[in-house]
Write a protein that holds these residues in place. Structure first.
Motif, short mmCIF file in Angstrom:
data_model
loop_
_atom_site.label_atom_id
_atom_site.label_comp_id
_atom_site.label_asym_id
_atom_site.label_seq_id
_atom_site.Cartn_x
_atom_site.Cartn_y
_atom_site.Cartn_z
N LYS A 270 -11.34 55.67 -21.18
CA LYS A 270 -10.05 55.43 -20.54
C LYS A 270 -9.96 53.96 -20.19
O LYS A 270 -10.97 53.28 -19.95
CB LYS A 270 -9.84 56.30 -19.32
CG LYS A 270 -10.80 56.08 -18.18
CD LYS A 270 -10.34 56.78 -16.92
CE LYS A 270 -10.16 58.25 -17.09
NZ LYS A 270 -9.53 58.88 -15.91
N GLU A 271 -8.74 53.45 -20.15
CA GLU A 271 -8.50 52.03 -19.90
C GLU A 271 -7.49 51.88 -18.78
O GLU A 271 -6.52 52.63 -18.71
CB GLU A 271 -8.00 51.35 -21.16
CG GLU A 271 -7.87 49.83 -21.04
CD GLU A 271 -7.69 49.17 -22.40
OE1 GLU A 271 -8.27 48.09 -22.60
OE2 GLU A 271 -6.98 49.75 -23.25
N GLY A 272 -7.74 50.91 -17.90
CA GLY A 272 -6.85 50.70 -16.77
C GLY A 272 -7.40 51.36 -15.53
O GLY A 272 -8.60 51.30 -15.24
N GLY A 273 -6.52 52.04 -14.79
CA GLY A 273 -6.93 52.71 -13.57
C GLY A 273 -7.78 53.93 -13.83
O GLY A 273 -7.83 54.47 -14.94
N LEU A 274 -8.45 54.40 -12.78
CA LEU A 274 -9.36 55.53 -12.93
C LEU A 274 -8.64 56.85 -13.15
O LEU A 274 -9.27 57.84 -13.54
CB LEU A 274 -10.25 55.64 -11.69
CG LEU A 274 -11.17 54.44 -11.44
CD1 LEU A 274 -12.03 54.68 -10.20
CD2 LEU A 274 -12.05 54.17 -12.65
N SER A 275 -7.32 56.89 -12.93
CA SER A 275 -6.57 58.13 -13.13
C SER A 275 -5.83 58.15 -14.46
O SER A 275 -5.08 59.09 -14.73
CB SER A 275 -5.58 58.34 -11.98
OG SER A 275 -4.66 57.24 -11.89
N VAL A 290 -19.44 50.49 -23.69
CA VAL A 290 -18.22 49.69 -23.64
C VAL A 290 -18.59 48.30 -23.14
O VAL A 290 -19.39 48.15 -22.21
CB VAL A 290 -17.14 50.33 -22.74
CG1 VAL A 290 -16.66 51.64 -23.34
CG2 VAL A 290 -17.64 50.56 -21.32
N ALA A 291 -18.02 47.28 -23.78
CA ALA A 291 -18.28 45.89 -23.40
C ALA A 291 -17.09 45.05 -23.82
O ALA A 291 -16.72 45.04 -25.00
CB ALA A 291 -19.54 45.37 -24.08
N ASP A 292 -16.47 44.37 -22.86
CA ASP A 292 -15.26 43.59 -23.14
C ASP A 292 -14.25 44.48 -23.86
O ASP A 292 -13.92 45.55 -23.36
CB ASP A 292 -15.60 42.33 -23.93
CG ASP A 292 -16.50 41.38 -23.11
OD1 ASP A 292 -16.42 41.41 -21.88
OD2 ASP A 292 -17.30 40.64 -23.71
N ASP A 293 -13.79 44.08 -25.07
CA ASP A 293 -12.81 44.93 -25.77
C ASP A 293 -13.48 45.73 -26.89
O ASP A 293 -12.81 46.21 -27.80
CB ASP A 293 -11.66 44.10 -26.32
CG ASP A 293 -12.06 43.20 -27.48
OD1 ASP A 293 -13.27 42.91 -27.62
OD2 ASP A 293 -11.17 42.80 -28.25
N ALA A 306 -18.68 51.00 -34.29
CA ALA A 306 -18.12 50.10 -33.28
C ALA A 306 -16.66 49.85 -33.60
O ALA A 306 -16.24 49.89 -34.76
CB ALA A 306 -18.90 48.78 -33.22
N LYS A 307 -15.89 49.61 -32.56
CA LYS A 307 -14.48 49.21 -32.72
C LYS A 307 -14.20 48.12 -31.71
O LYS A 307 -14.89 47.97 -30.70
CB LYS A 307 -13.54 50.39 -32.52
CG LYS A 307 -13.55 50.97 -31.11
CD LYS A 307 -12.37 51.88 -30.84
CE LYS A 307 -12.40 53.16 -31.59
NZ LYS A 307 -11.26 54.04 -31.23
N GLU A 308 -13.15 47.31 -31.97
CA GLU A 308 -12.74 46.30 -31.00
C GLU A 308 -11.24 46.27 -30.92
O GLU A 308 -10.52 46.65 -31.86
CB GLU A 308 -13.30 44.92 -31.37
CG GLU A 308 -12.91 44.37 -32.70
CD GLU A 308 -13.63 43.06 -33.01
OE1 GLU A 308 -14.21 42.47 -32.07
OE2 GLU A 308 -13.61 42.63 -34.16
N GLY A 309 -10.76 45.83 -29.76
CA GLY A 309 -9.32 45.83 -29.53
C GLY A 309 -8.91 47.06 -28.76
O GLY A 309 -9.58 47.48 -27.81
N ALA A 310 -7.82 47.68 -29.17
CA ALA A 310 -7.30 48.86 -28.49
C ALA A 310 -8.28 50.02 -28.57
O ALA A 310 -9.05 50.14 -29.52
CB ALA A 310 -5.96 49.27 -29.11
N THR A 311 -8.22 50.90 -27.58
CA THR A 311 -9.10 52.07 -27.58
C THR A 311 -8.80 52.99 -28.76
O THR A 311 -9.64 53.80 -29.15
CB THR A 311 -8.97 52.86 -26.27
OG1 THR A 311 -7.61 53.29 -26.13
CG2 THR A 311 -9.35 51.99 -25.08
N THR A 312 -7.59 52.85 -29.33
CA THR A 312 -7.21 53.69 -30.47
C THR A 312 -7.52 53.03 -31.81
O THR A 312 -7.18 53.59 -32.85
CB THR A 312 -5.71 54.00 -30.40
OG1 THR A 312 -4.97 52.77 -30.31
CG2 THR A 312 -5.39 54.87 -29.19
N ALA A 313 -8.14 51.86 -31.80
CA ALA A 313 -8.47 51.17 -33.06
C ALA A 313 -9.43 52.02 -33.88
O ALA A 313 -10.05 52.97 -33.39
CB ALA A 313 -9.09 49.80 -32.75
#
Length: 505
Positions: A270-275, A290-293, A306-313
């Motif tokens: 998840k990205e952003g807030g904990l909810s 997880v590290a940076d993006d 591995a992926k980078e950028g958006a969590t949906t990449a």
């Protein structure tokens, strides 16, 4: 008529009980040695330093069922951590081999009114056959197969699972009685072992060994060969409700992301807030970072993605035959099954650079690579991937890197961290009892052998704050602390070290 005695075996050779779990050196079903791999769910349980030995059965990769008497030191069995250090050997019909797994038991859950206890493994035992609990009661005249690691007719402490044929004599509420055929007997050390119904080339778990006369067992004088078994068919709902797989196994956090390895081996972030909502990632995994993006996932089949950028990449297949991976904002490291450490820098499709061989752990940052050799030597390099290694410490069992900090846990359980250049001095963090160290930004986290998560921030000489107890996994970032509890709950806090926890999974 011979009296029935309990069957737990202990080191008290002169014990007169034949509870199947509390008397003298370990014993096993007095029958032939087992070779049927369908019986690999059988478990050898050892309590304390030769205090008691019992048998049991694996119900899923986390839980064993056995006799409550196996854990009874005289004051009854209370749910929670065993009073004595207890190990379970699983999937090993012949104890002289290295098949299967050996695990510590970290929690017991006794049945309220039956000689049954569920014992949780501190680490899962994957890839081993599990027992299926029968849903119908045994009936008089039925032929069953008993198994156990206890004493035999001629061996005090056998090193192999033994089996024997038994006939059901009588069935009551909660128990049933059996008689051995062909010289089969249930002996000391068989307590909690399985009695089974043959079904379609396999077995159903019908009950557990409770007590026996001991006829046919080494050093026993009884002549009547009978045993009492504890029924399981009518408590199958309790068994199912208790042997739950943990919600989560591992966690990785940054200030903006939370990654979780679930108990079913799925991964999510998840990205952003904990909810915020979870993004589902790969299934059948054993590691998430997880590290940076960047997000790294290692599958149970040994493929590093591995992926980078958006969590949906889209994930990039990085390497196969991998046992551990490490990820930073600009680097990826892998440790192969053969013990070779490799790293790459830049994009996810750049070439790999071999780093070291005979390795058991690798970690990377954007400017450093660290490897821990199988002999316990920690080496770190700084700069390019082809610079020279500098030895940091010996006798190391785990380490961490972040920024200009290096943390180690020694084989003796001491935790130390250094900050600055590779030649900086070590600052003691914990004198003993450390299991793992984690680093991120200006925070240091230590997970102790007592499952306590300790975190400090700022200078290396500041005082640790106790963050949580009963912790399986710990990670930190500059703003967050994440823990996975042994019962599987994943918790994260944001802000100061004394802020409240949020259950994220």
């Amino acid at each position: 008529m011979s009296s029935l005695r309990t069957l737990a075996s202990s080191a008290l050779i002169g014990a007169v009980l034949l509870p199947l779990a509390a008397g003298s050196p370990a014993g096993a079903v007095a029958g032939p040695g087992a070779t049927d791999t369908a019986l690999s769910f059988a478990v050898k349980i050892e309590v304390g330093d030769t205090l008691r030995a019992c048998s049991g059965a694996l119900l899923n990769r986390w839980w064993v069922v056995t006799a409550k008497a196996c854990f009874d030191d005289g004051a009854g069995v209370v749910a929670g951590r065993p009073t004595q250090r207890t190990t379970a050997t699983i999937g090993r019909l012949d104890l002289t081999t290295s098949a299967g797994a050996v695990r510590t038991i970290d929690k017991v859950v006794p049945h309220p009114d039956r000689n049954v206890v569920l014992a949780r493994l501190s680490q899962e035992a994957p890839g081993i056959a599990v027992a299926t609990v029968g849903q119908t009661a045994p009936v008089a005249g039925e032929q069953l197969v008993a198994a156990g690691f206890g004493r035999t007719a001629d061996t005090w402490v056998p090193r192999q699972l033994h089996t024997g044929q038994f006939t059901v004599d009588d069935v009551t509420s909660g128990t049933f009685q059996v008689s051995g055929t062909g010289g089969a007997a249930i002996c000391r050390g068989d307590a909690g072992g399985p009695i089974l119904r043959s079904v379609g080339g396999g077995y159903e778990l019908v009950g557990l060994h409770h007590s026996a006369t001991g006829a046919g067992c080494l050093a026993e004088t009884a002549t009547e060969n009978r045993a009492v078994e504890t029924r399981l068919d009518d408590i199958s709902a309790w068994l199912t409700a208790t042997v739950r797989v943990p919600n989560a196994l591992r966690m990785s956090v940054t200030d903006t992301r939370v990654g979780v390895l679930r108990g079913d081996y799925g991964t999510q972030v998840k990205e952003g807030g904990l909810s915020t909502l979870w993004t589902q990632l790969l299934t059948d995994a054993r590691q998430i970072e997880v590290a940076d993006d960047r997000i790294g996932v290692l599958t149970r089949g040994g493929v590093a993605y591995a992926k980078e950028g958006a969590t949906t990449a889209t994930f990039v297949n990085e390497y196969s035959g991998v046992q551990q991976m490490a990820v930073s904002g600009n680097r990826v490291g892998v440790l192969t099954d053969a013990g070779e450490a490799l790293a790459k820098e830049g994009g996810l499709s750049t070439a790999w650079v071999p780093q070291y061989t005979d390795v058991k752990q690798i970690e990377v940052t954007d400017t450093r690579v660290g490897v821990l050799t199988r002999s316990g030597v920690l080496l770190v390099k700084e700069g390019t991937l082809r610079t020279n290694w500098i030895q940091q410490y010996t006798g190391v069992k785990q380490f961490a890197l972040f920024g200009d900090r290096i943390g180690v846990v020694t084989e003796s359980g001491a935790a130390m961290v250094k900050a600055g250049g590779l030649g900086a001095a070590w600052v003691p963090q914990l004198a003993s009892g450390a299991e793992a160290v984690v680093l991120r930004d200006d925070r240091v986290g230590v997970l102790t052998s007592e499952r306590v998560a300790l975190v400090k921030e700022g200078a290396l000489t500041t005082t640790f704050v106790t963050e949580h107890t009963d912790v399986r996994d710990l990670d930190v970032s500059g703003d967050r602390v994440g823990v996975v509890r042994y019962d599987g709950e994943a918790l994260v806090k944001s802000g100061g070290l004394s802020t409240l926890w949020t259950t994220v999974w």
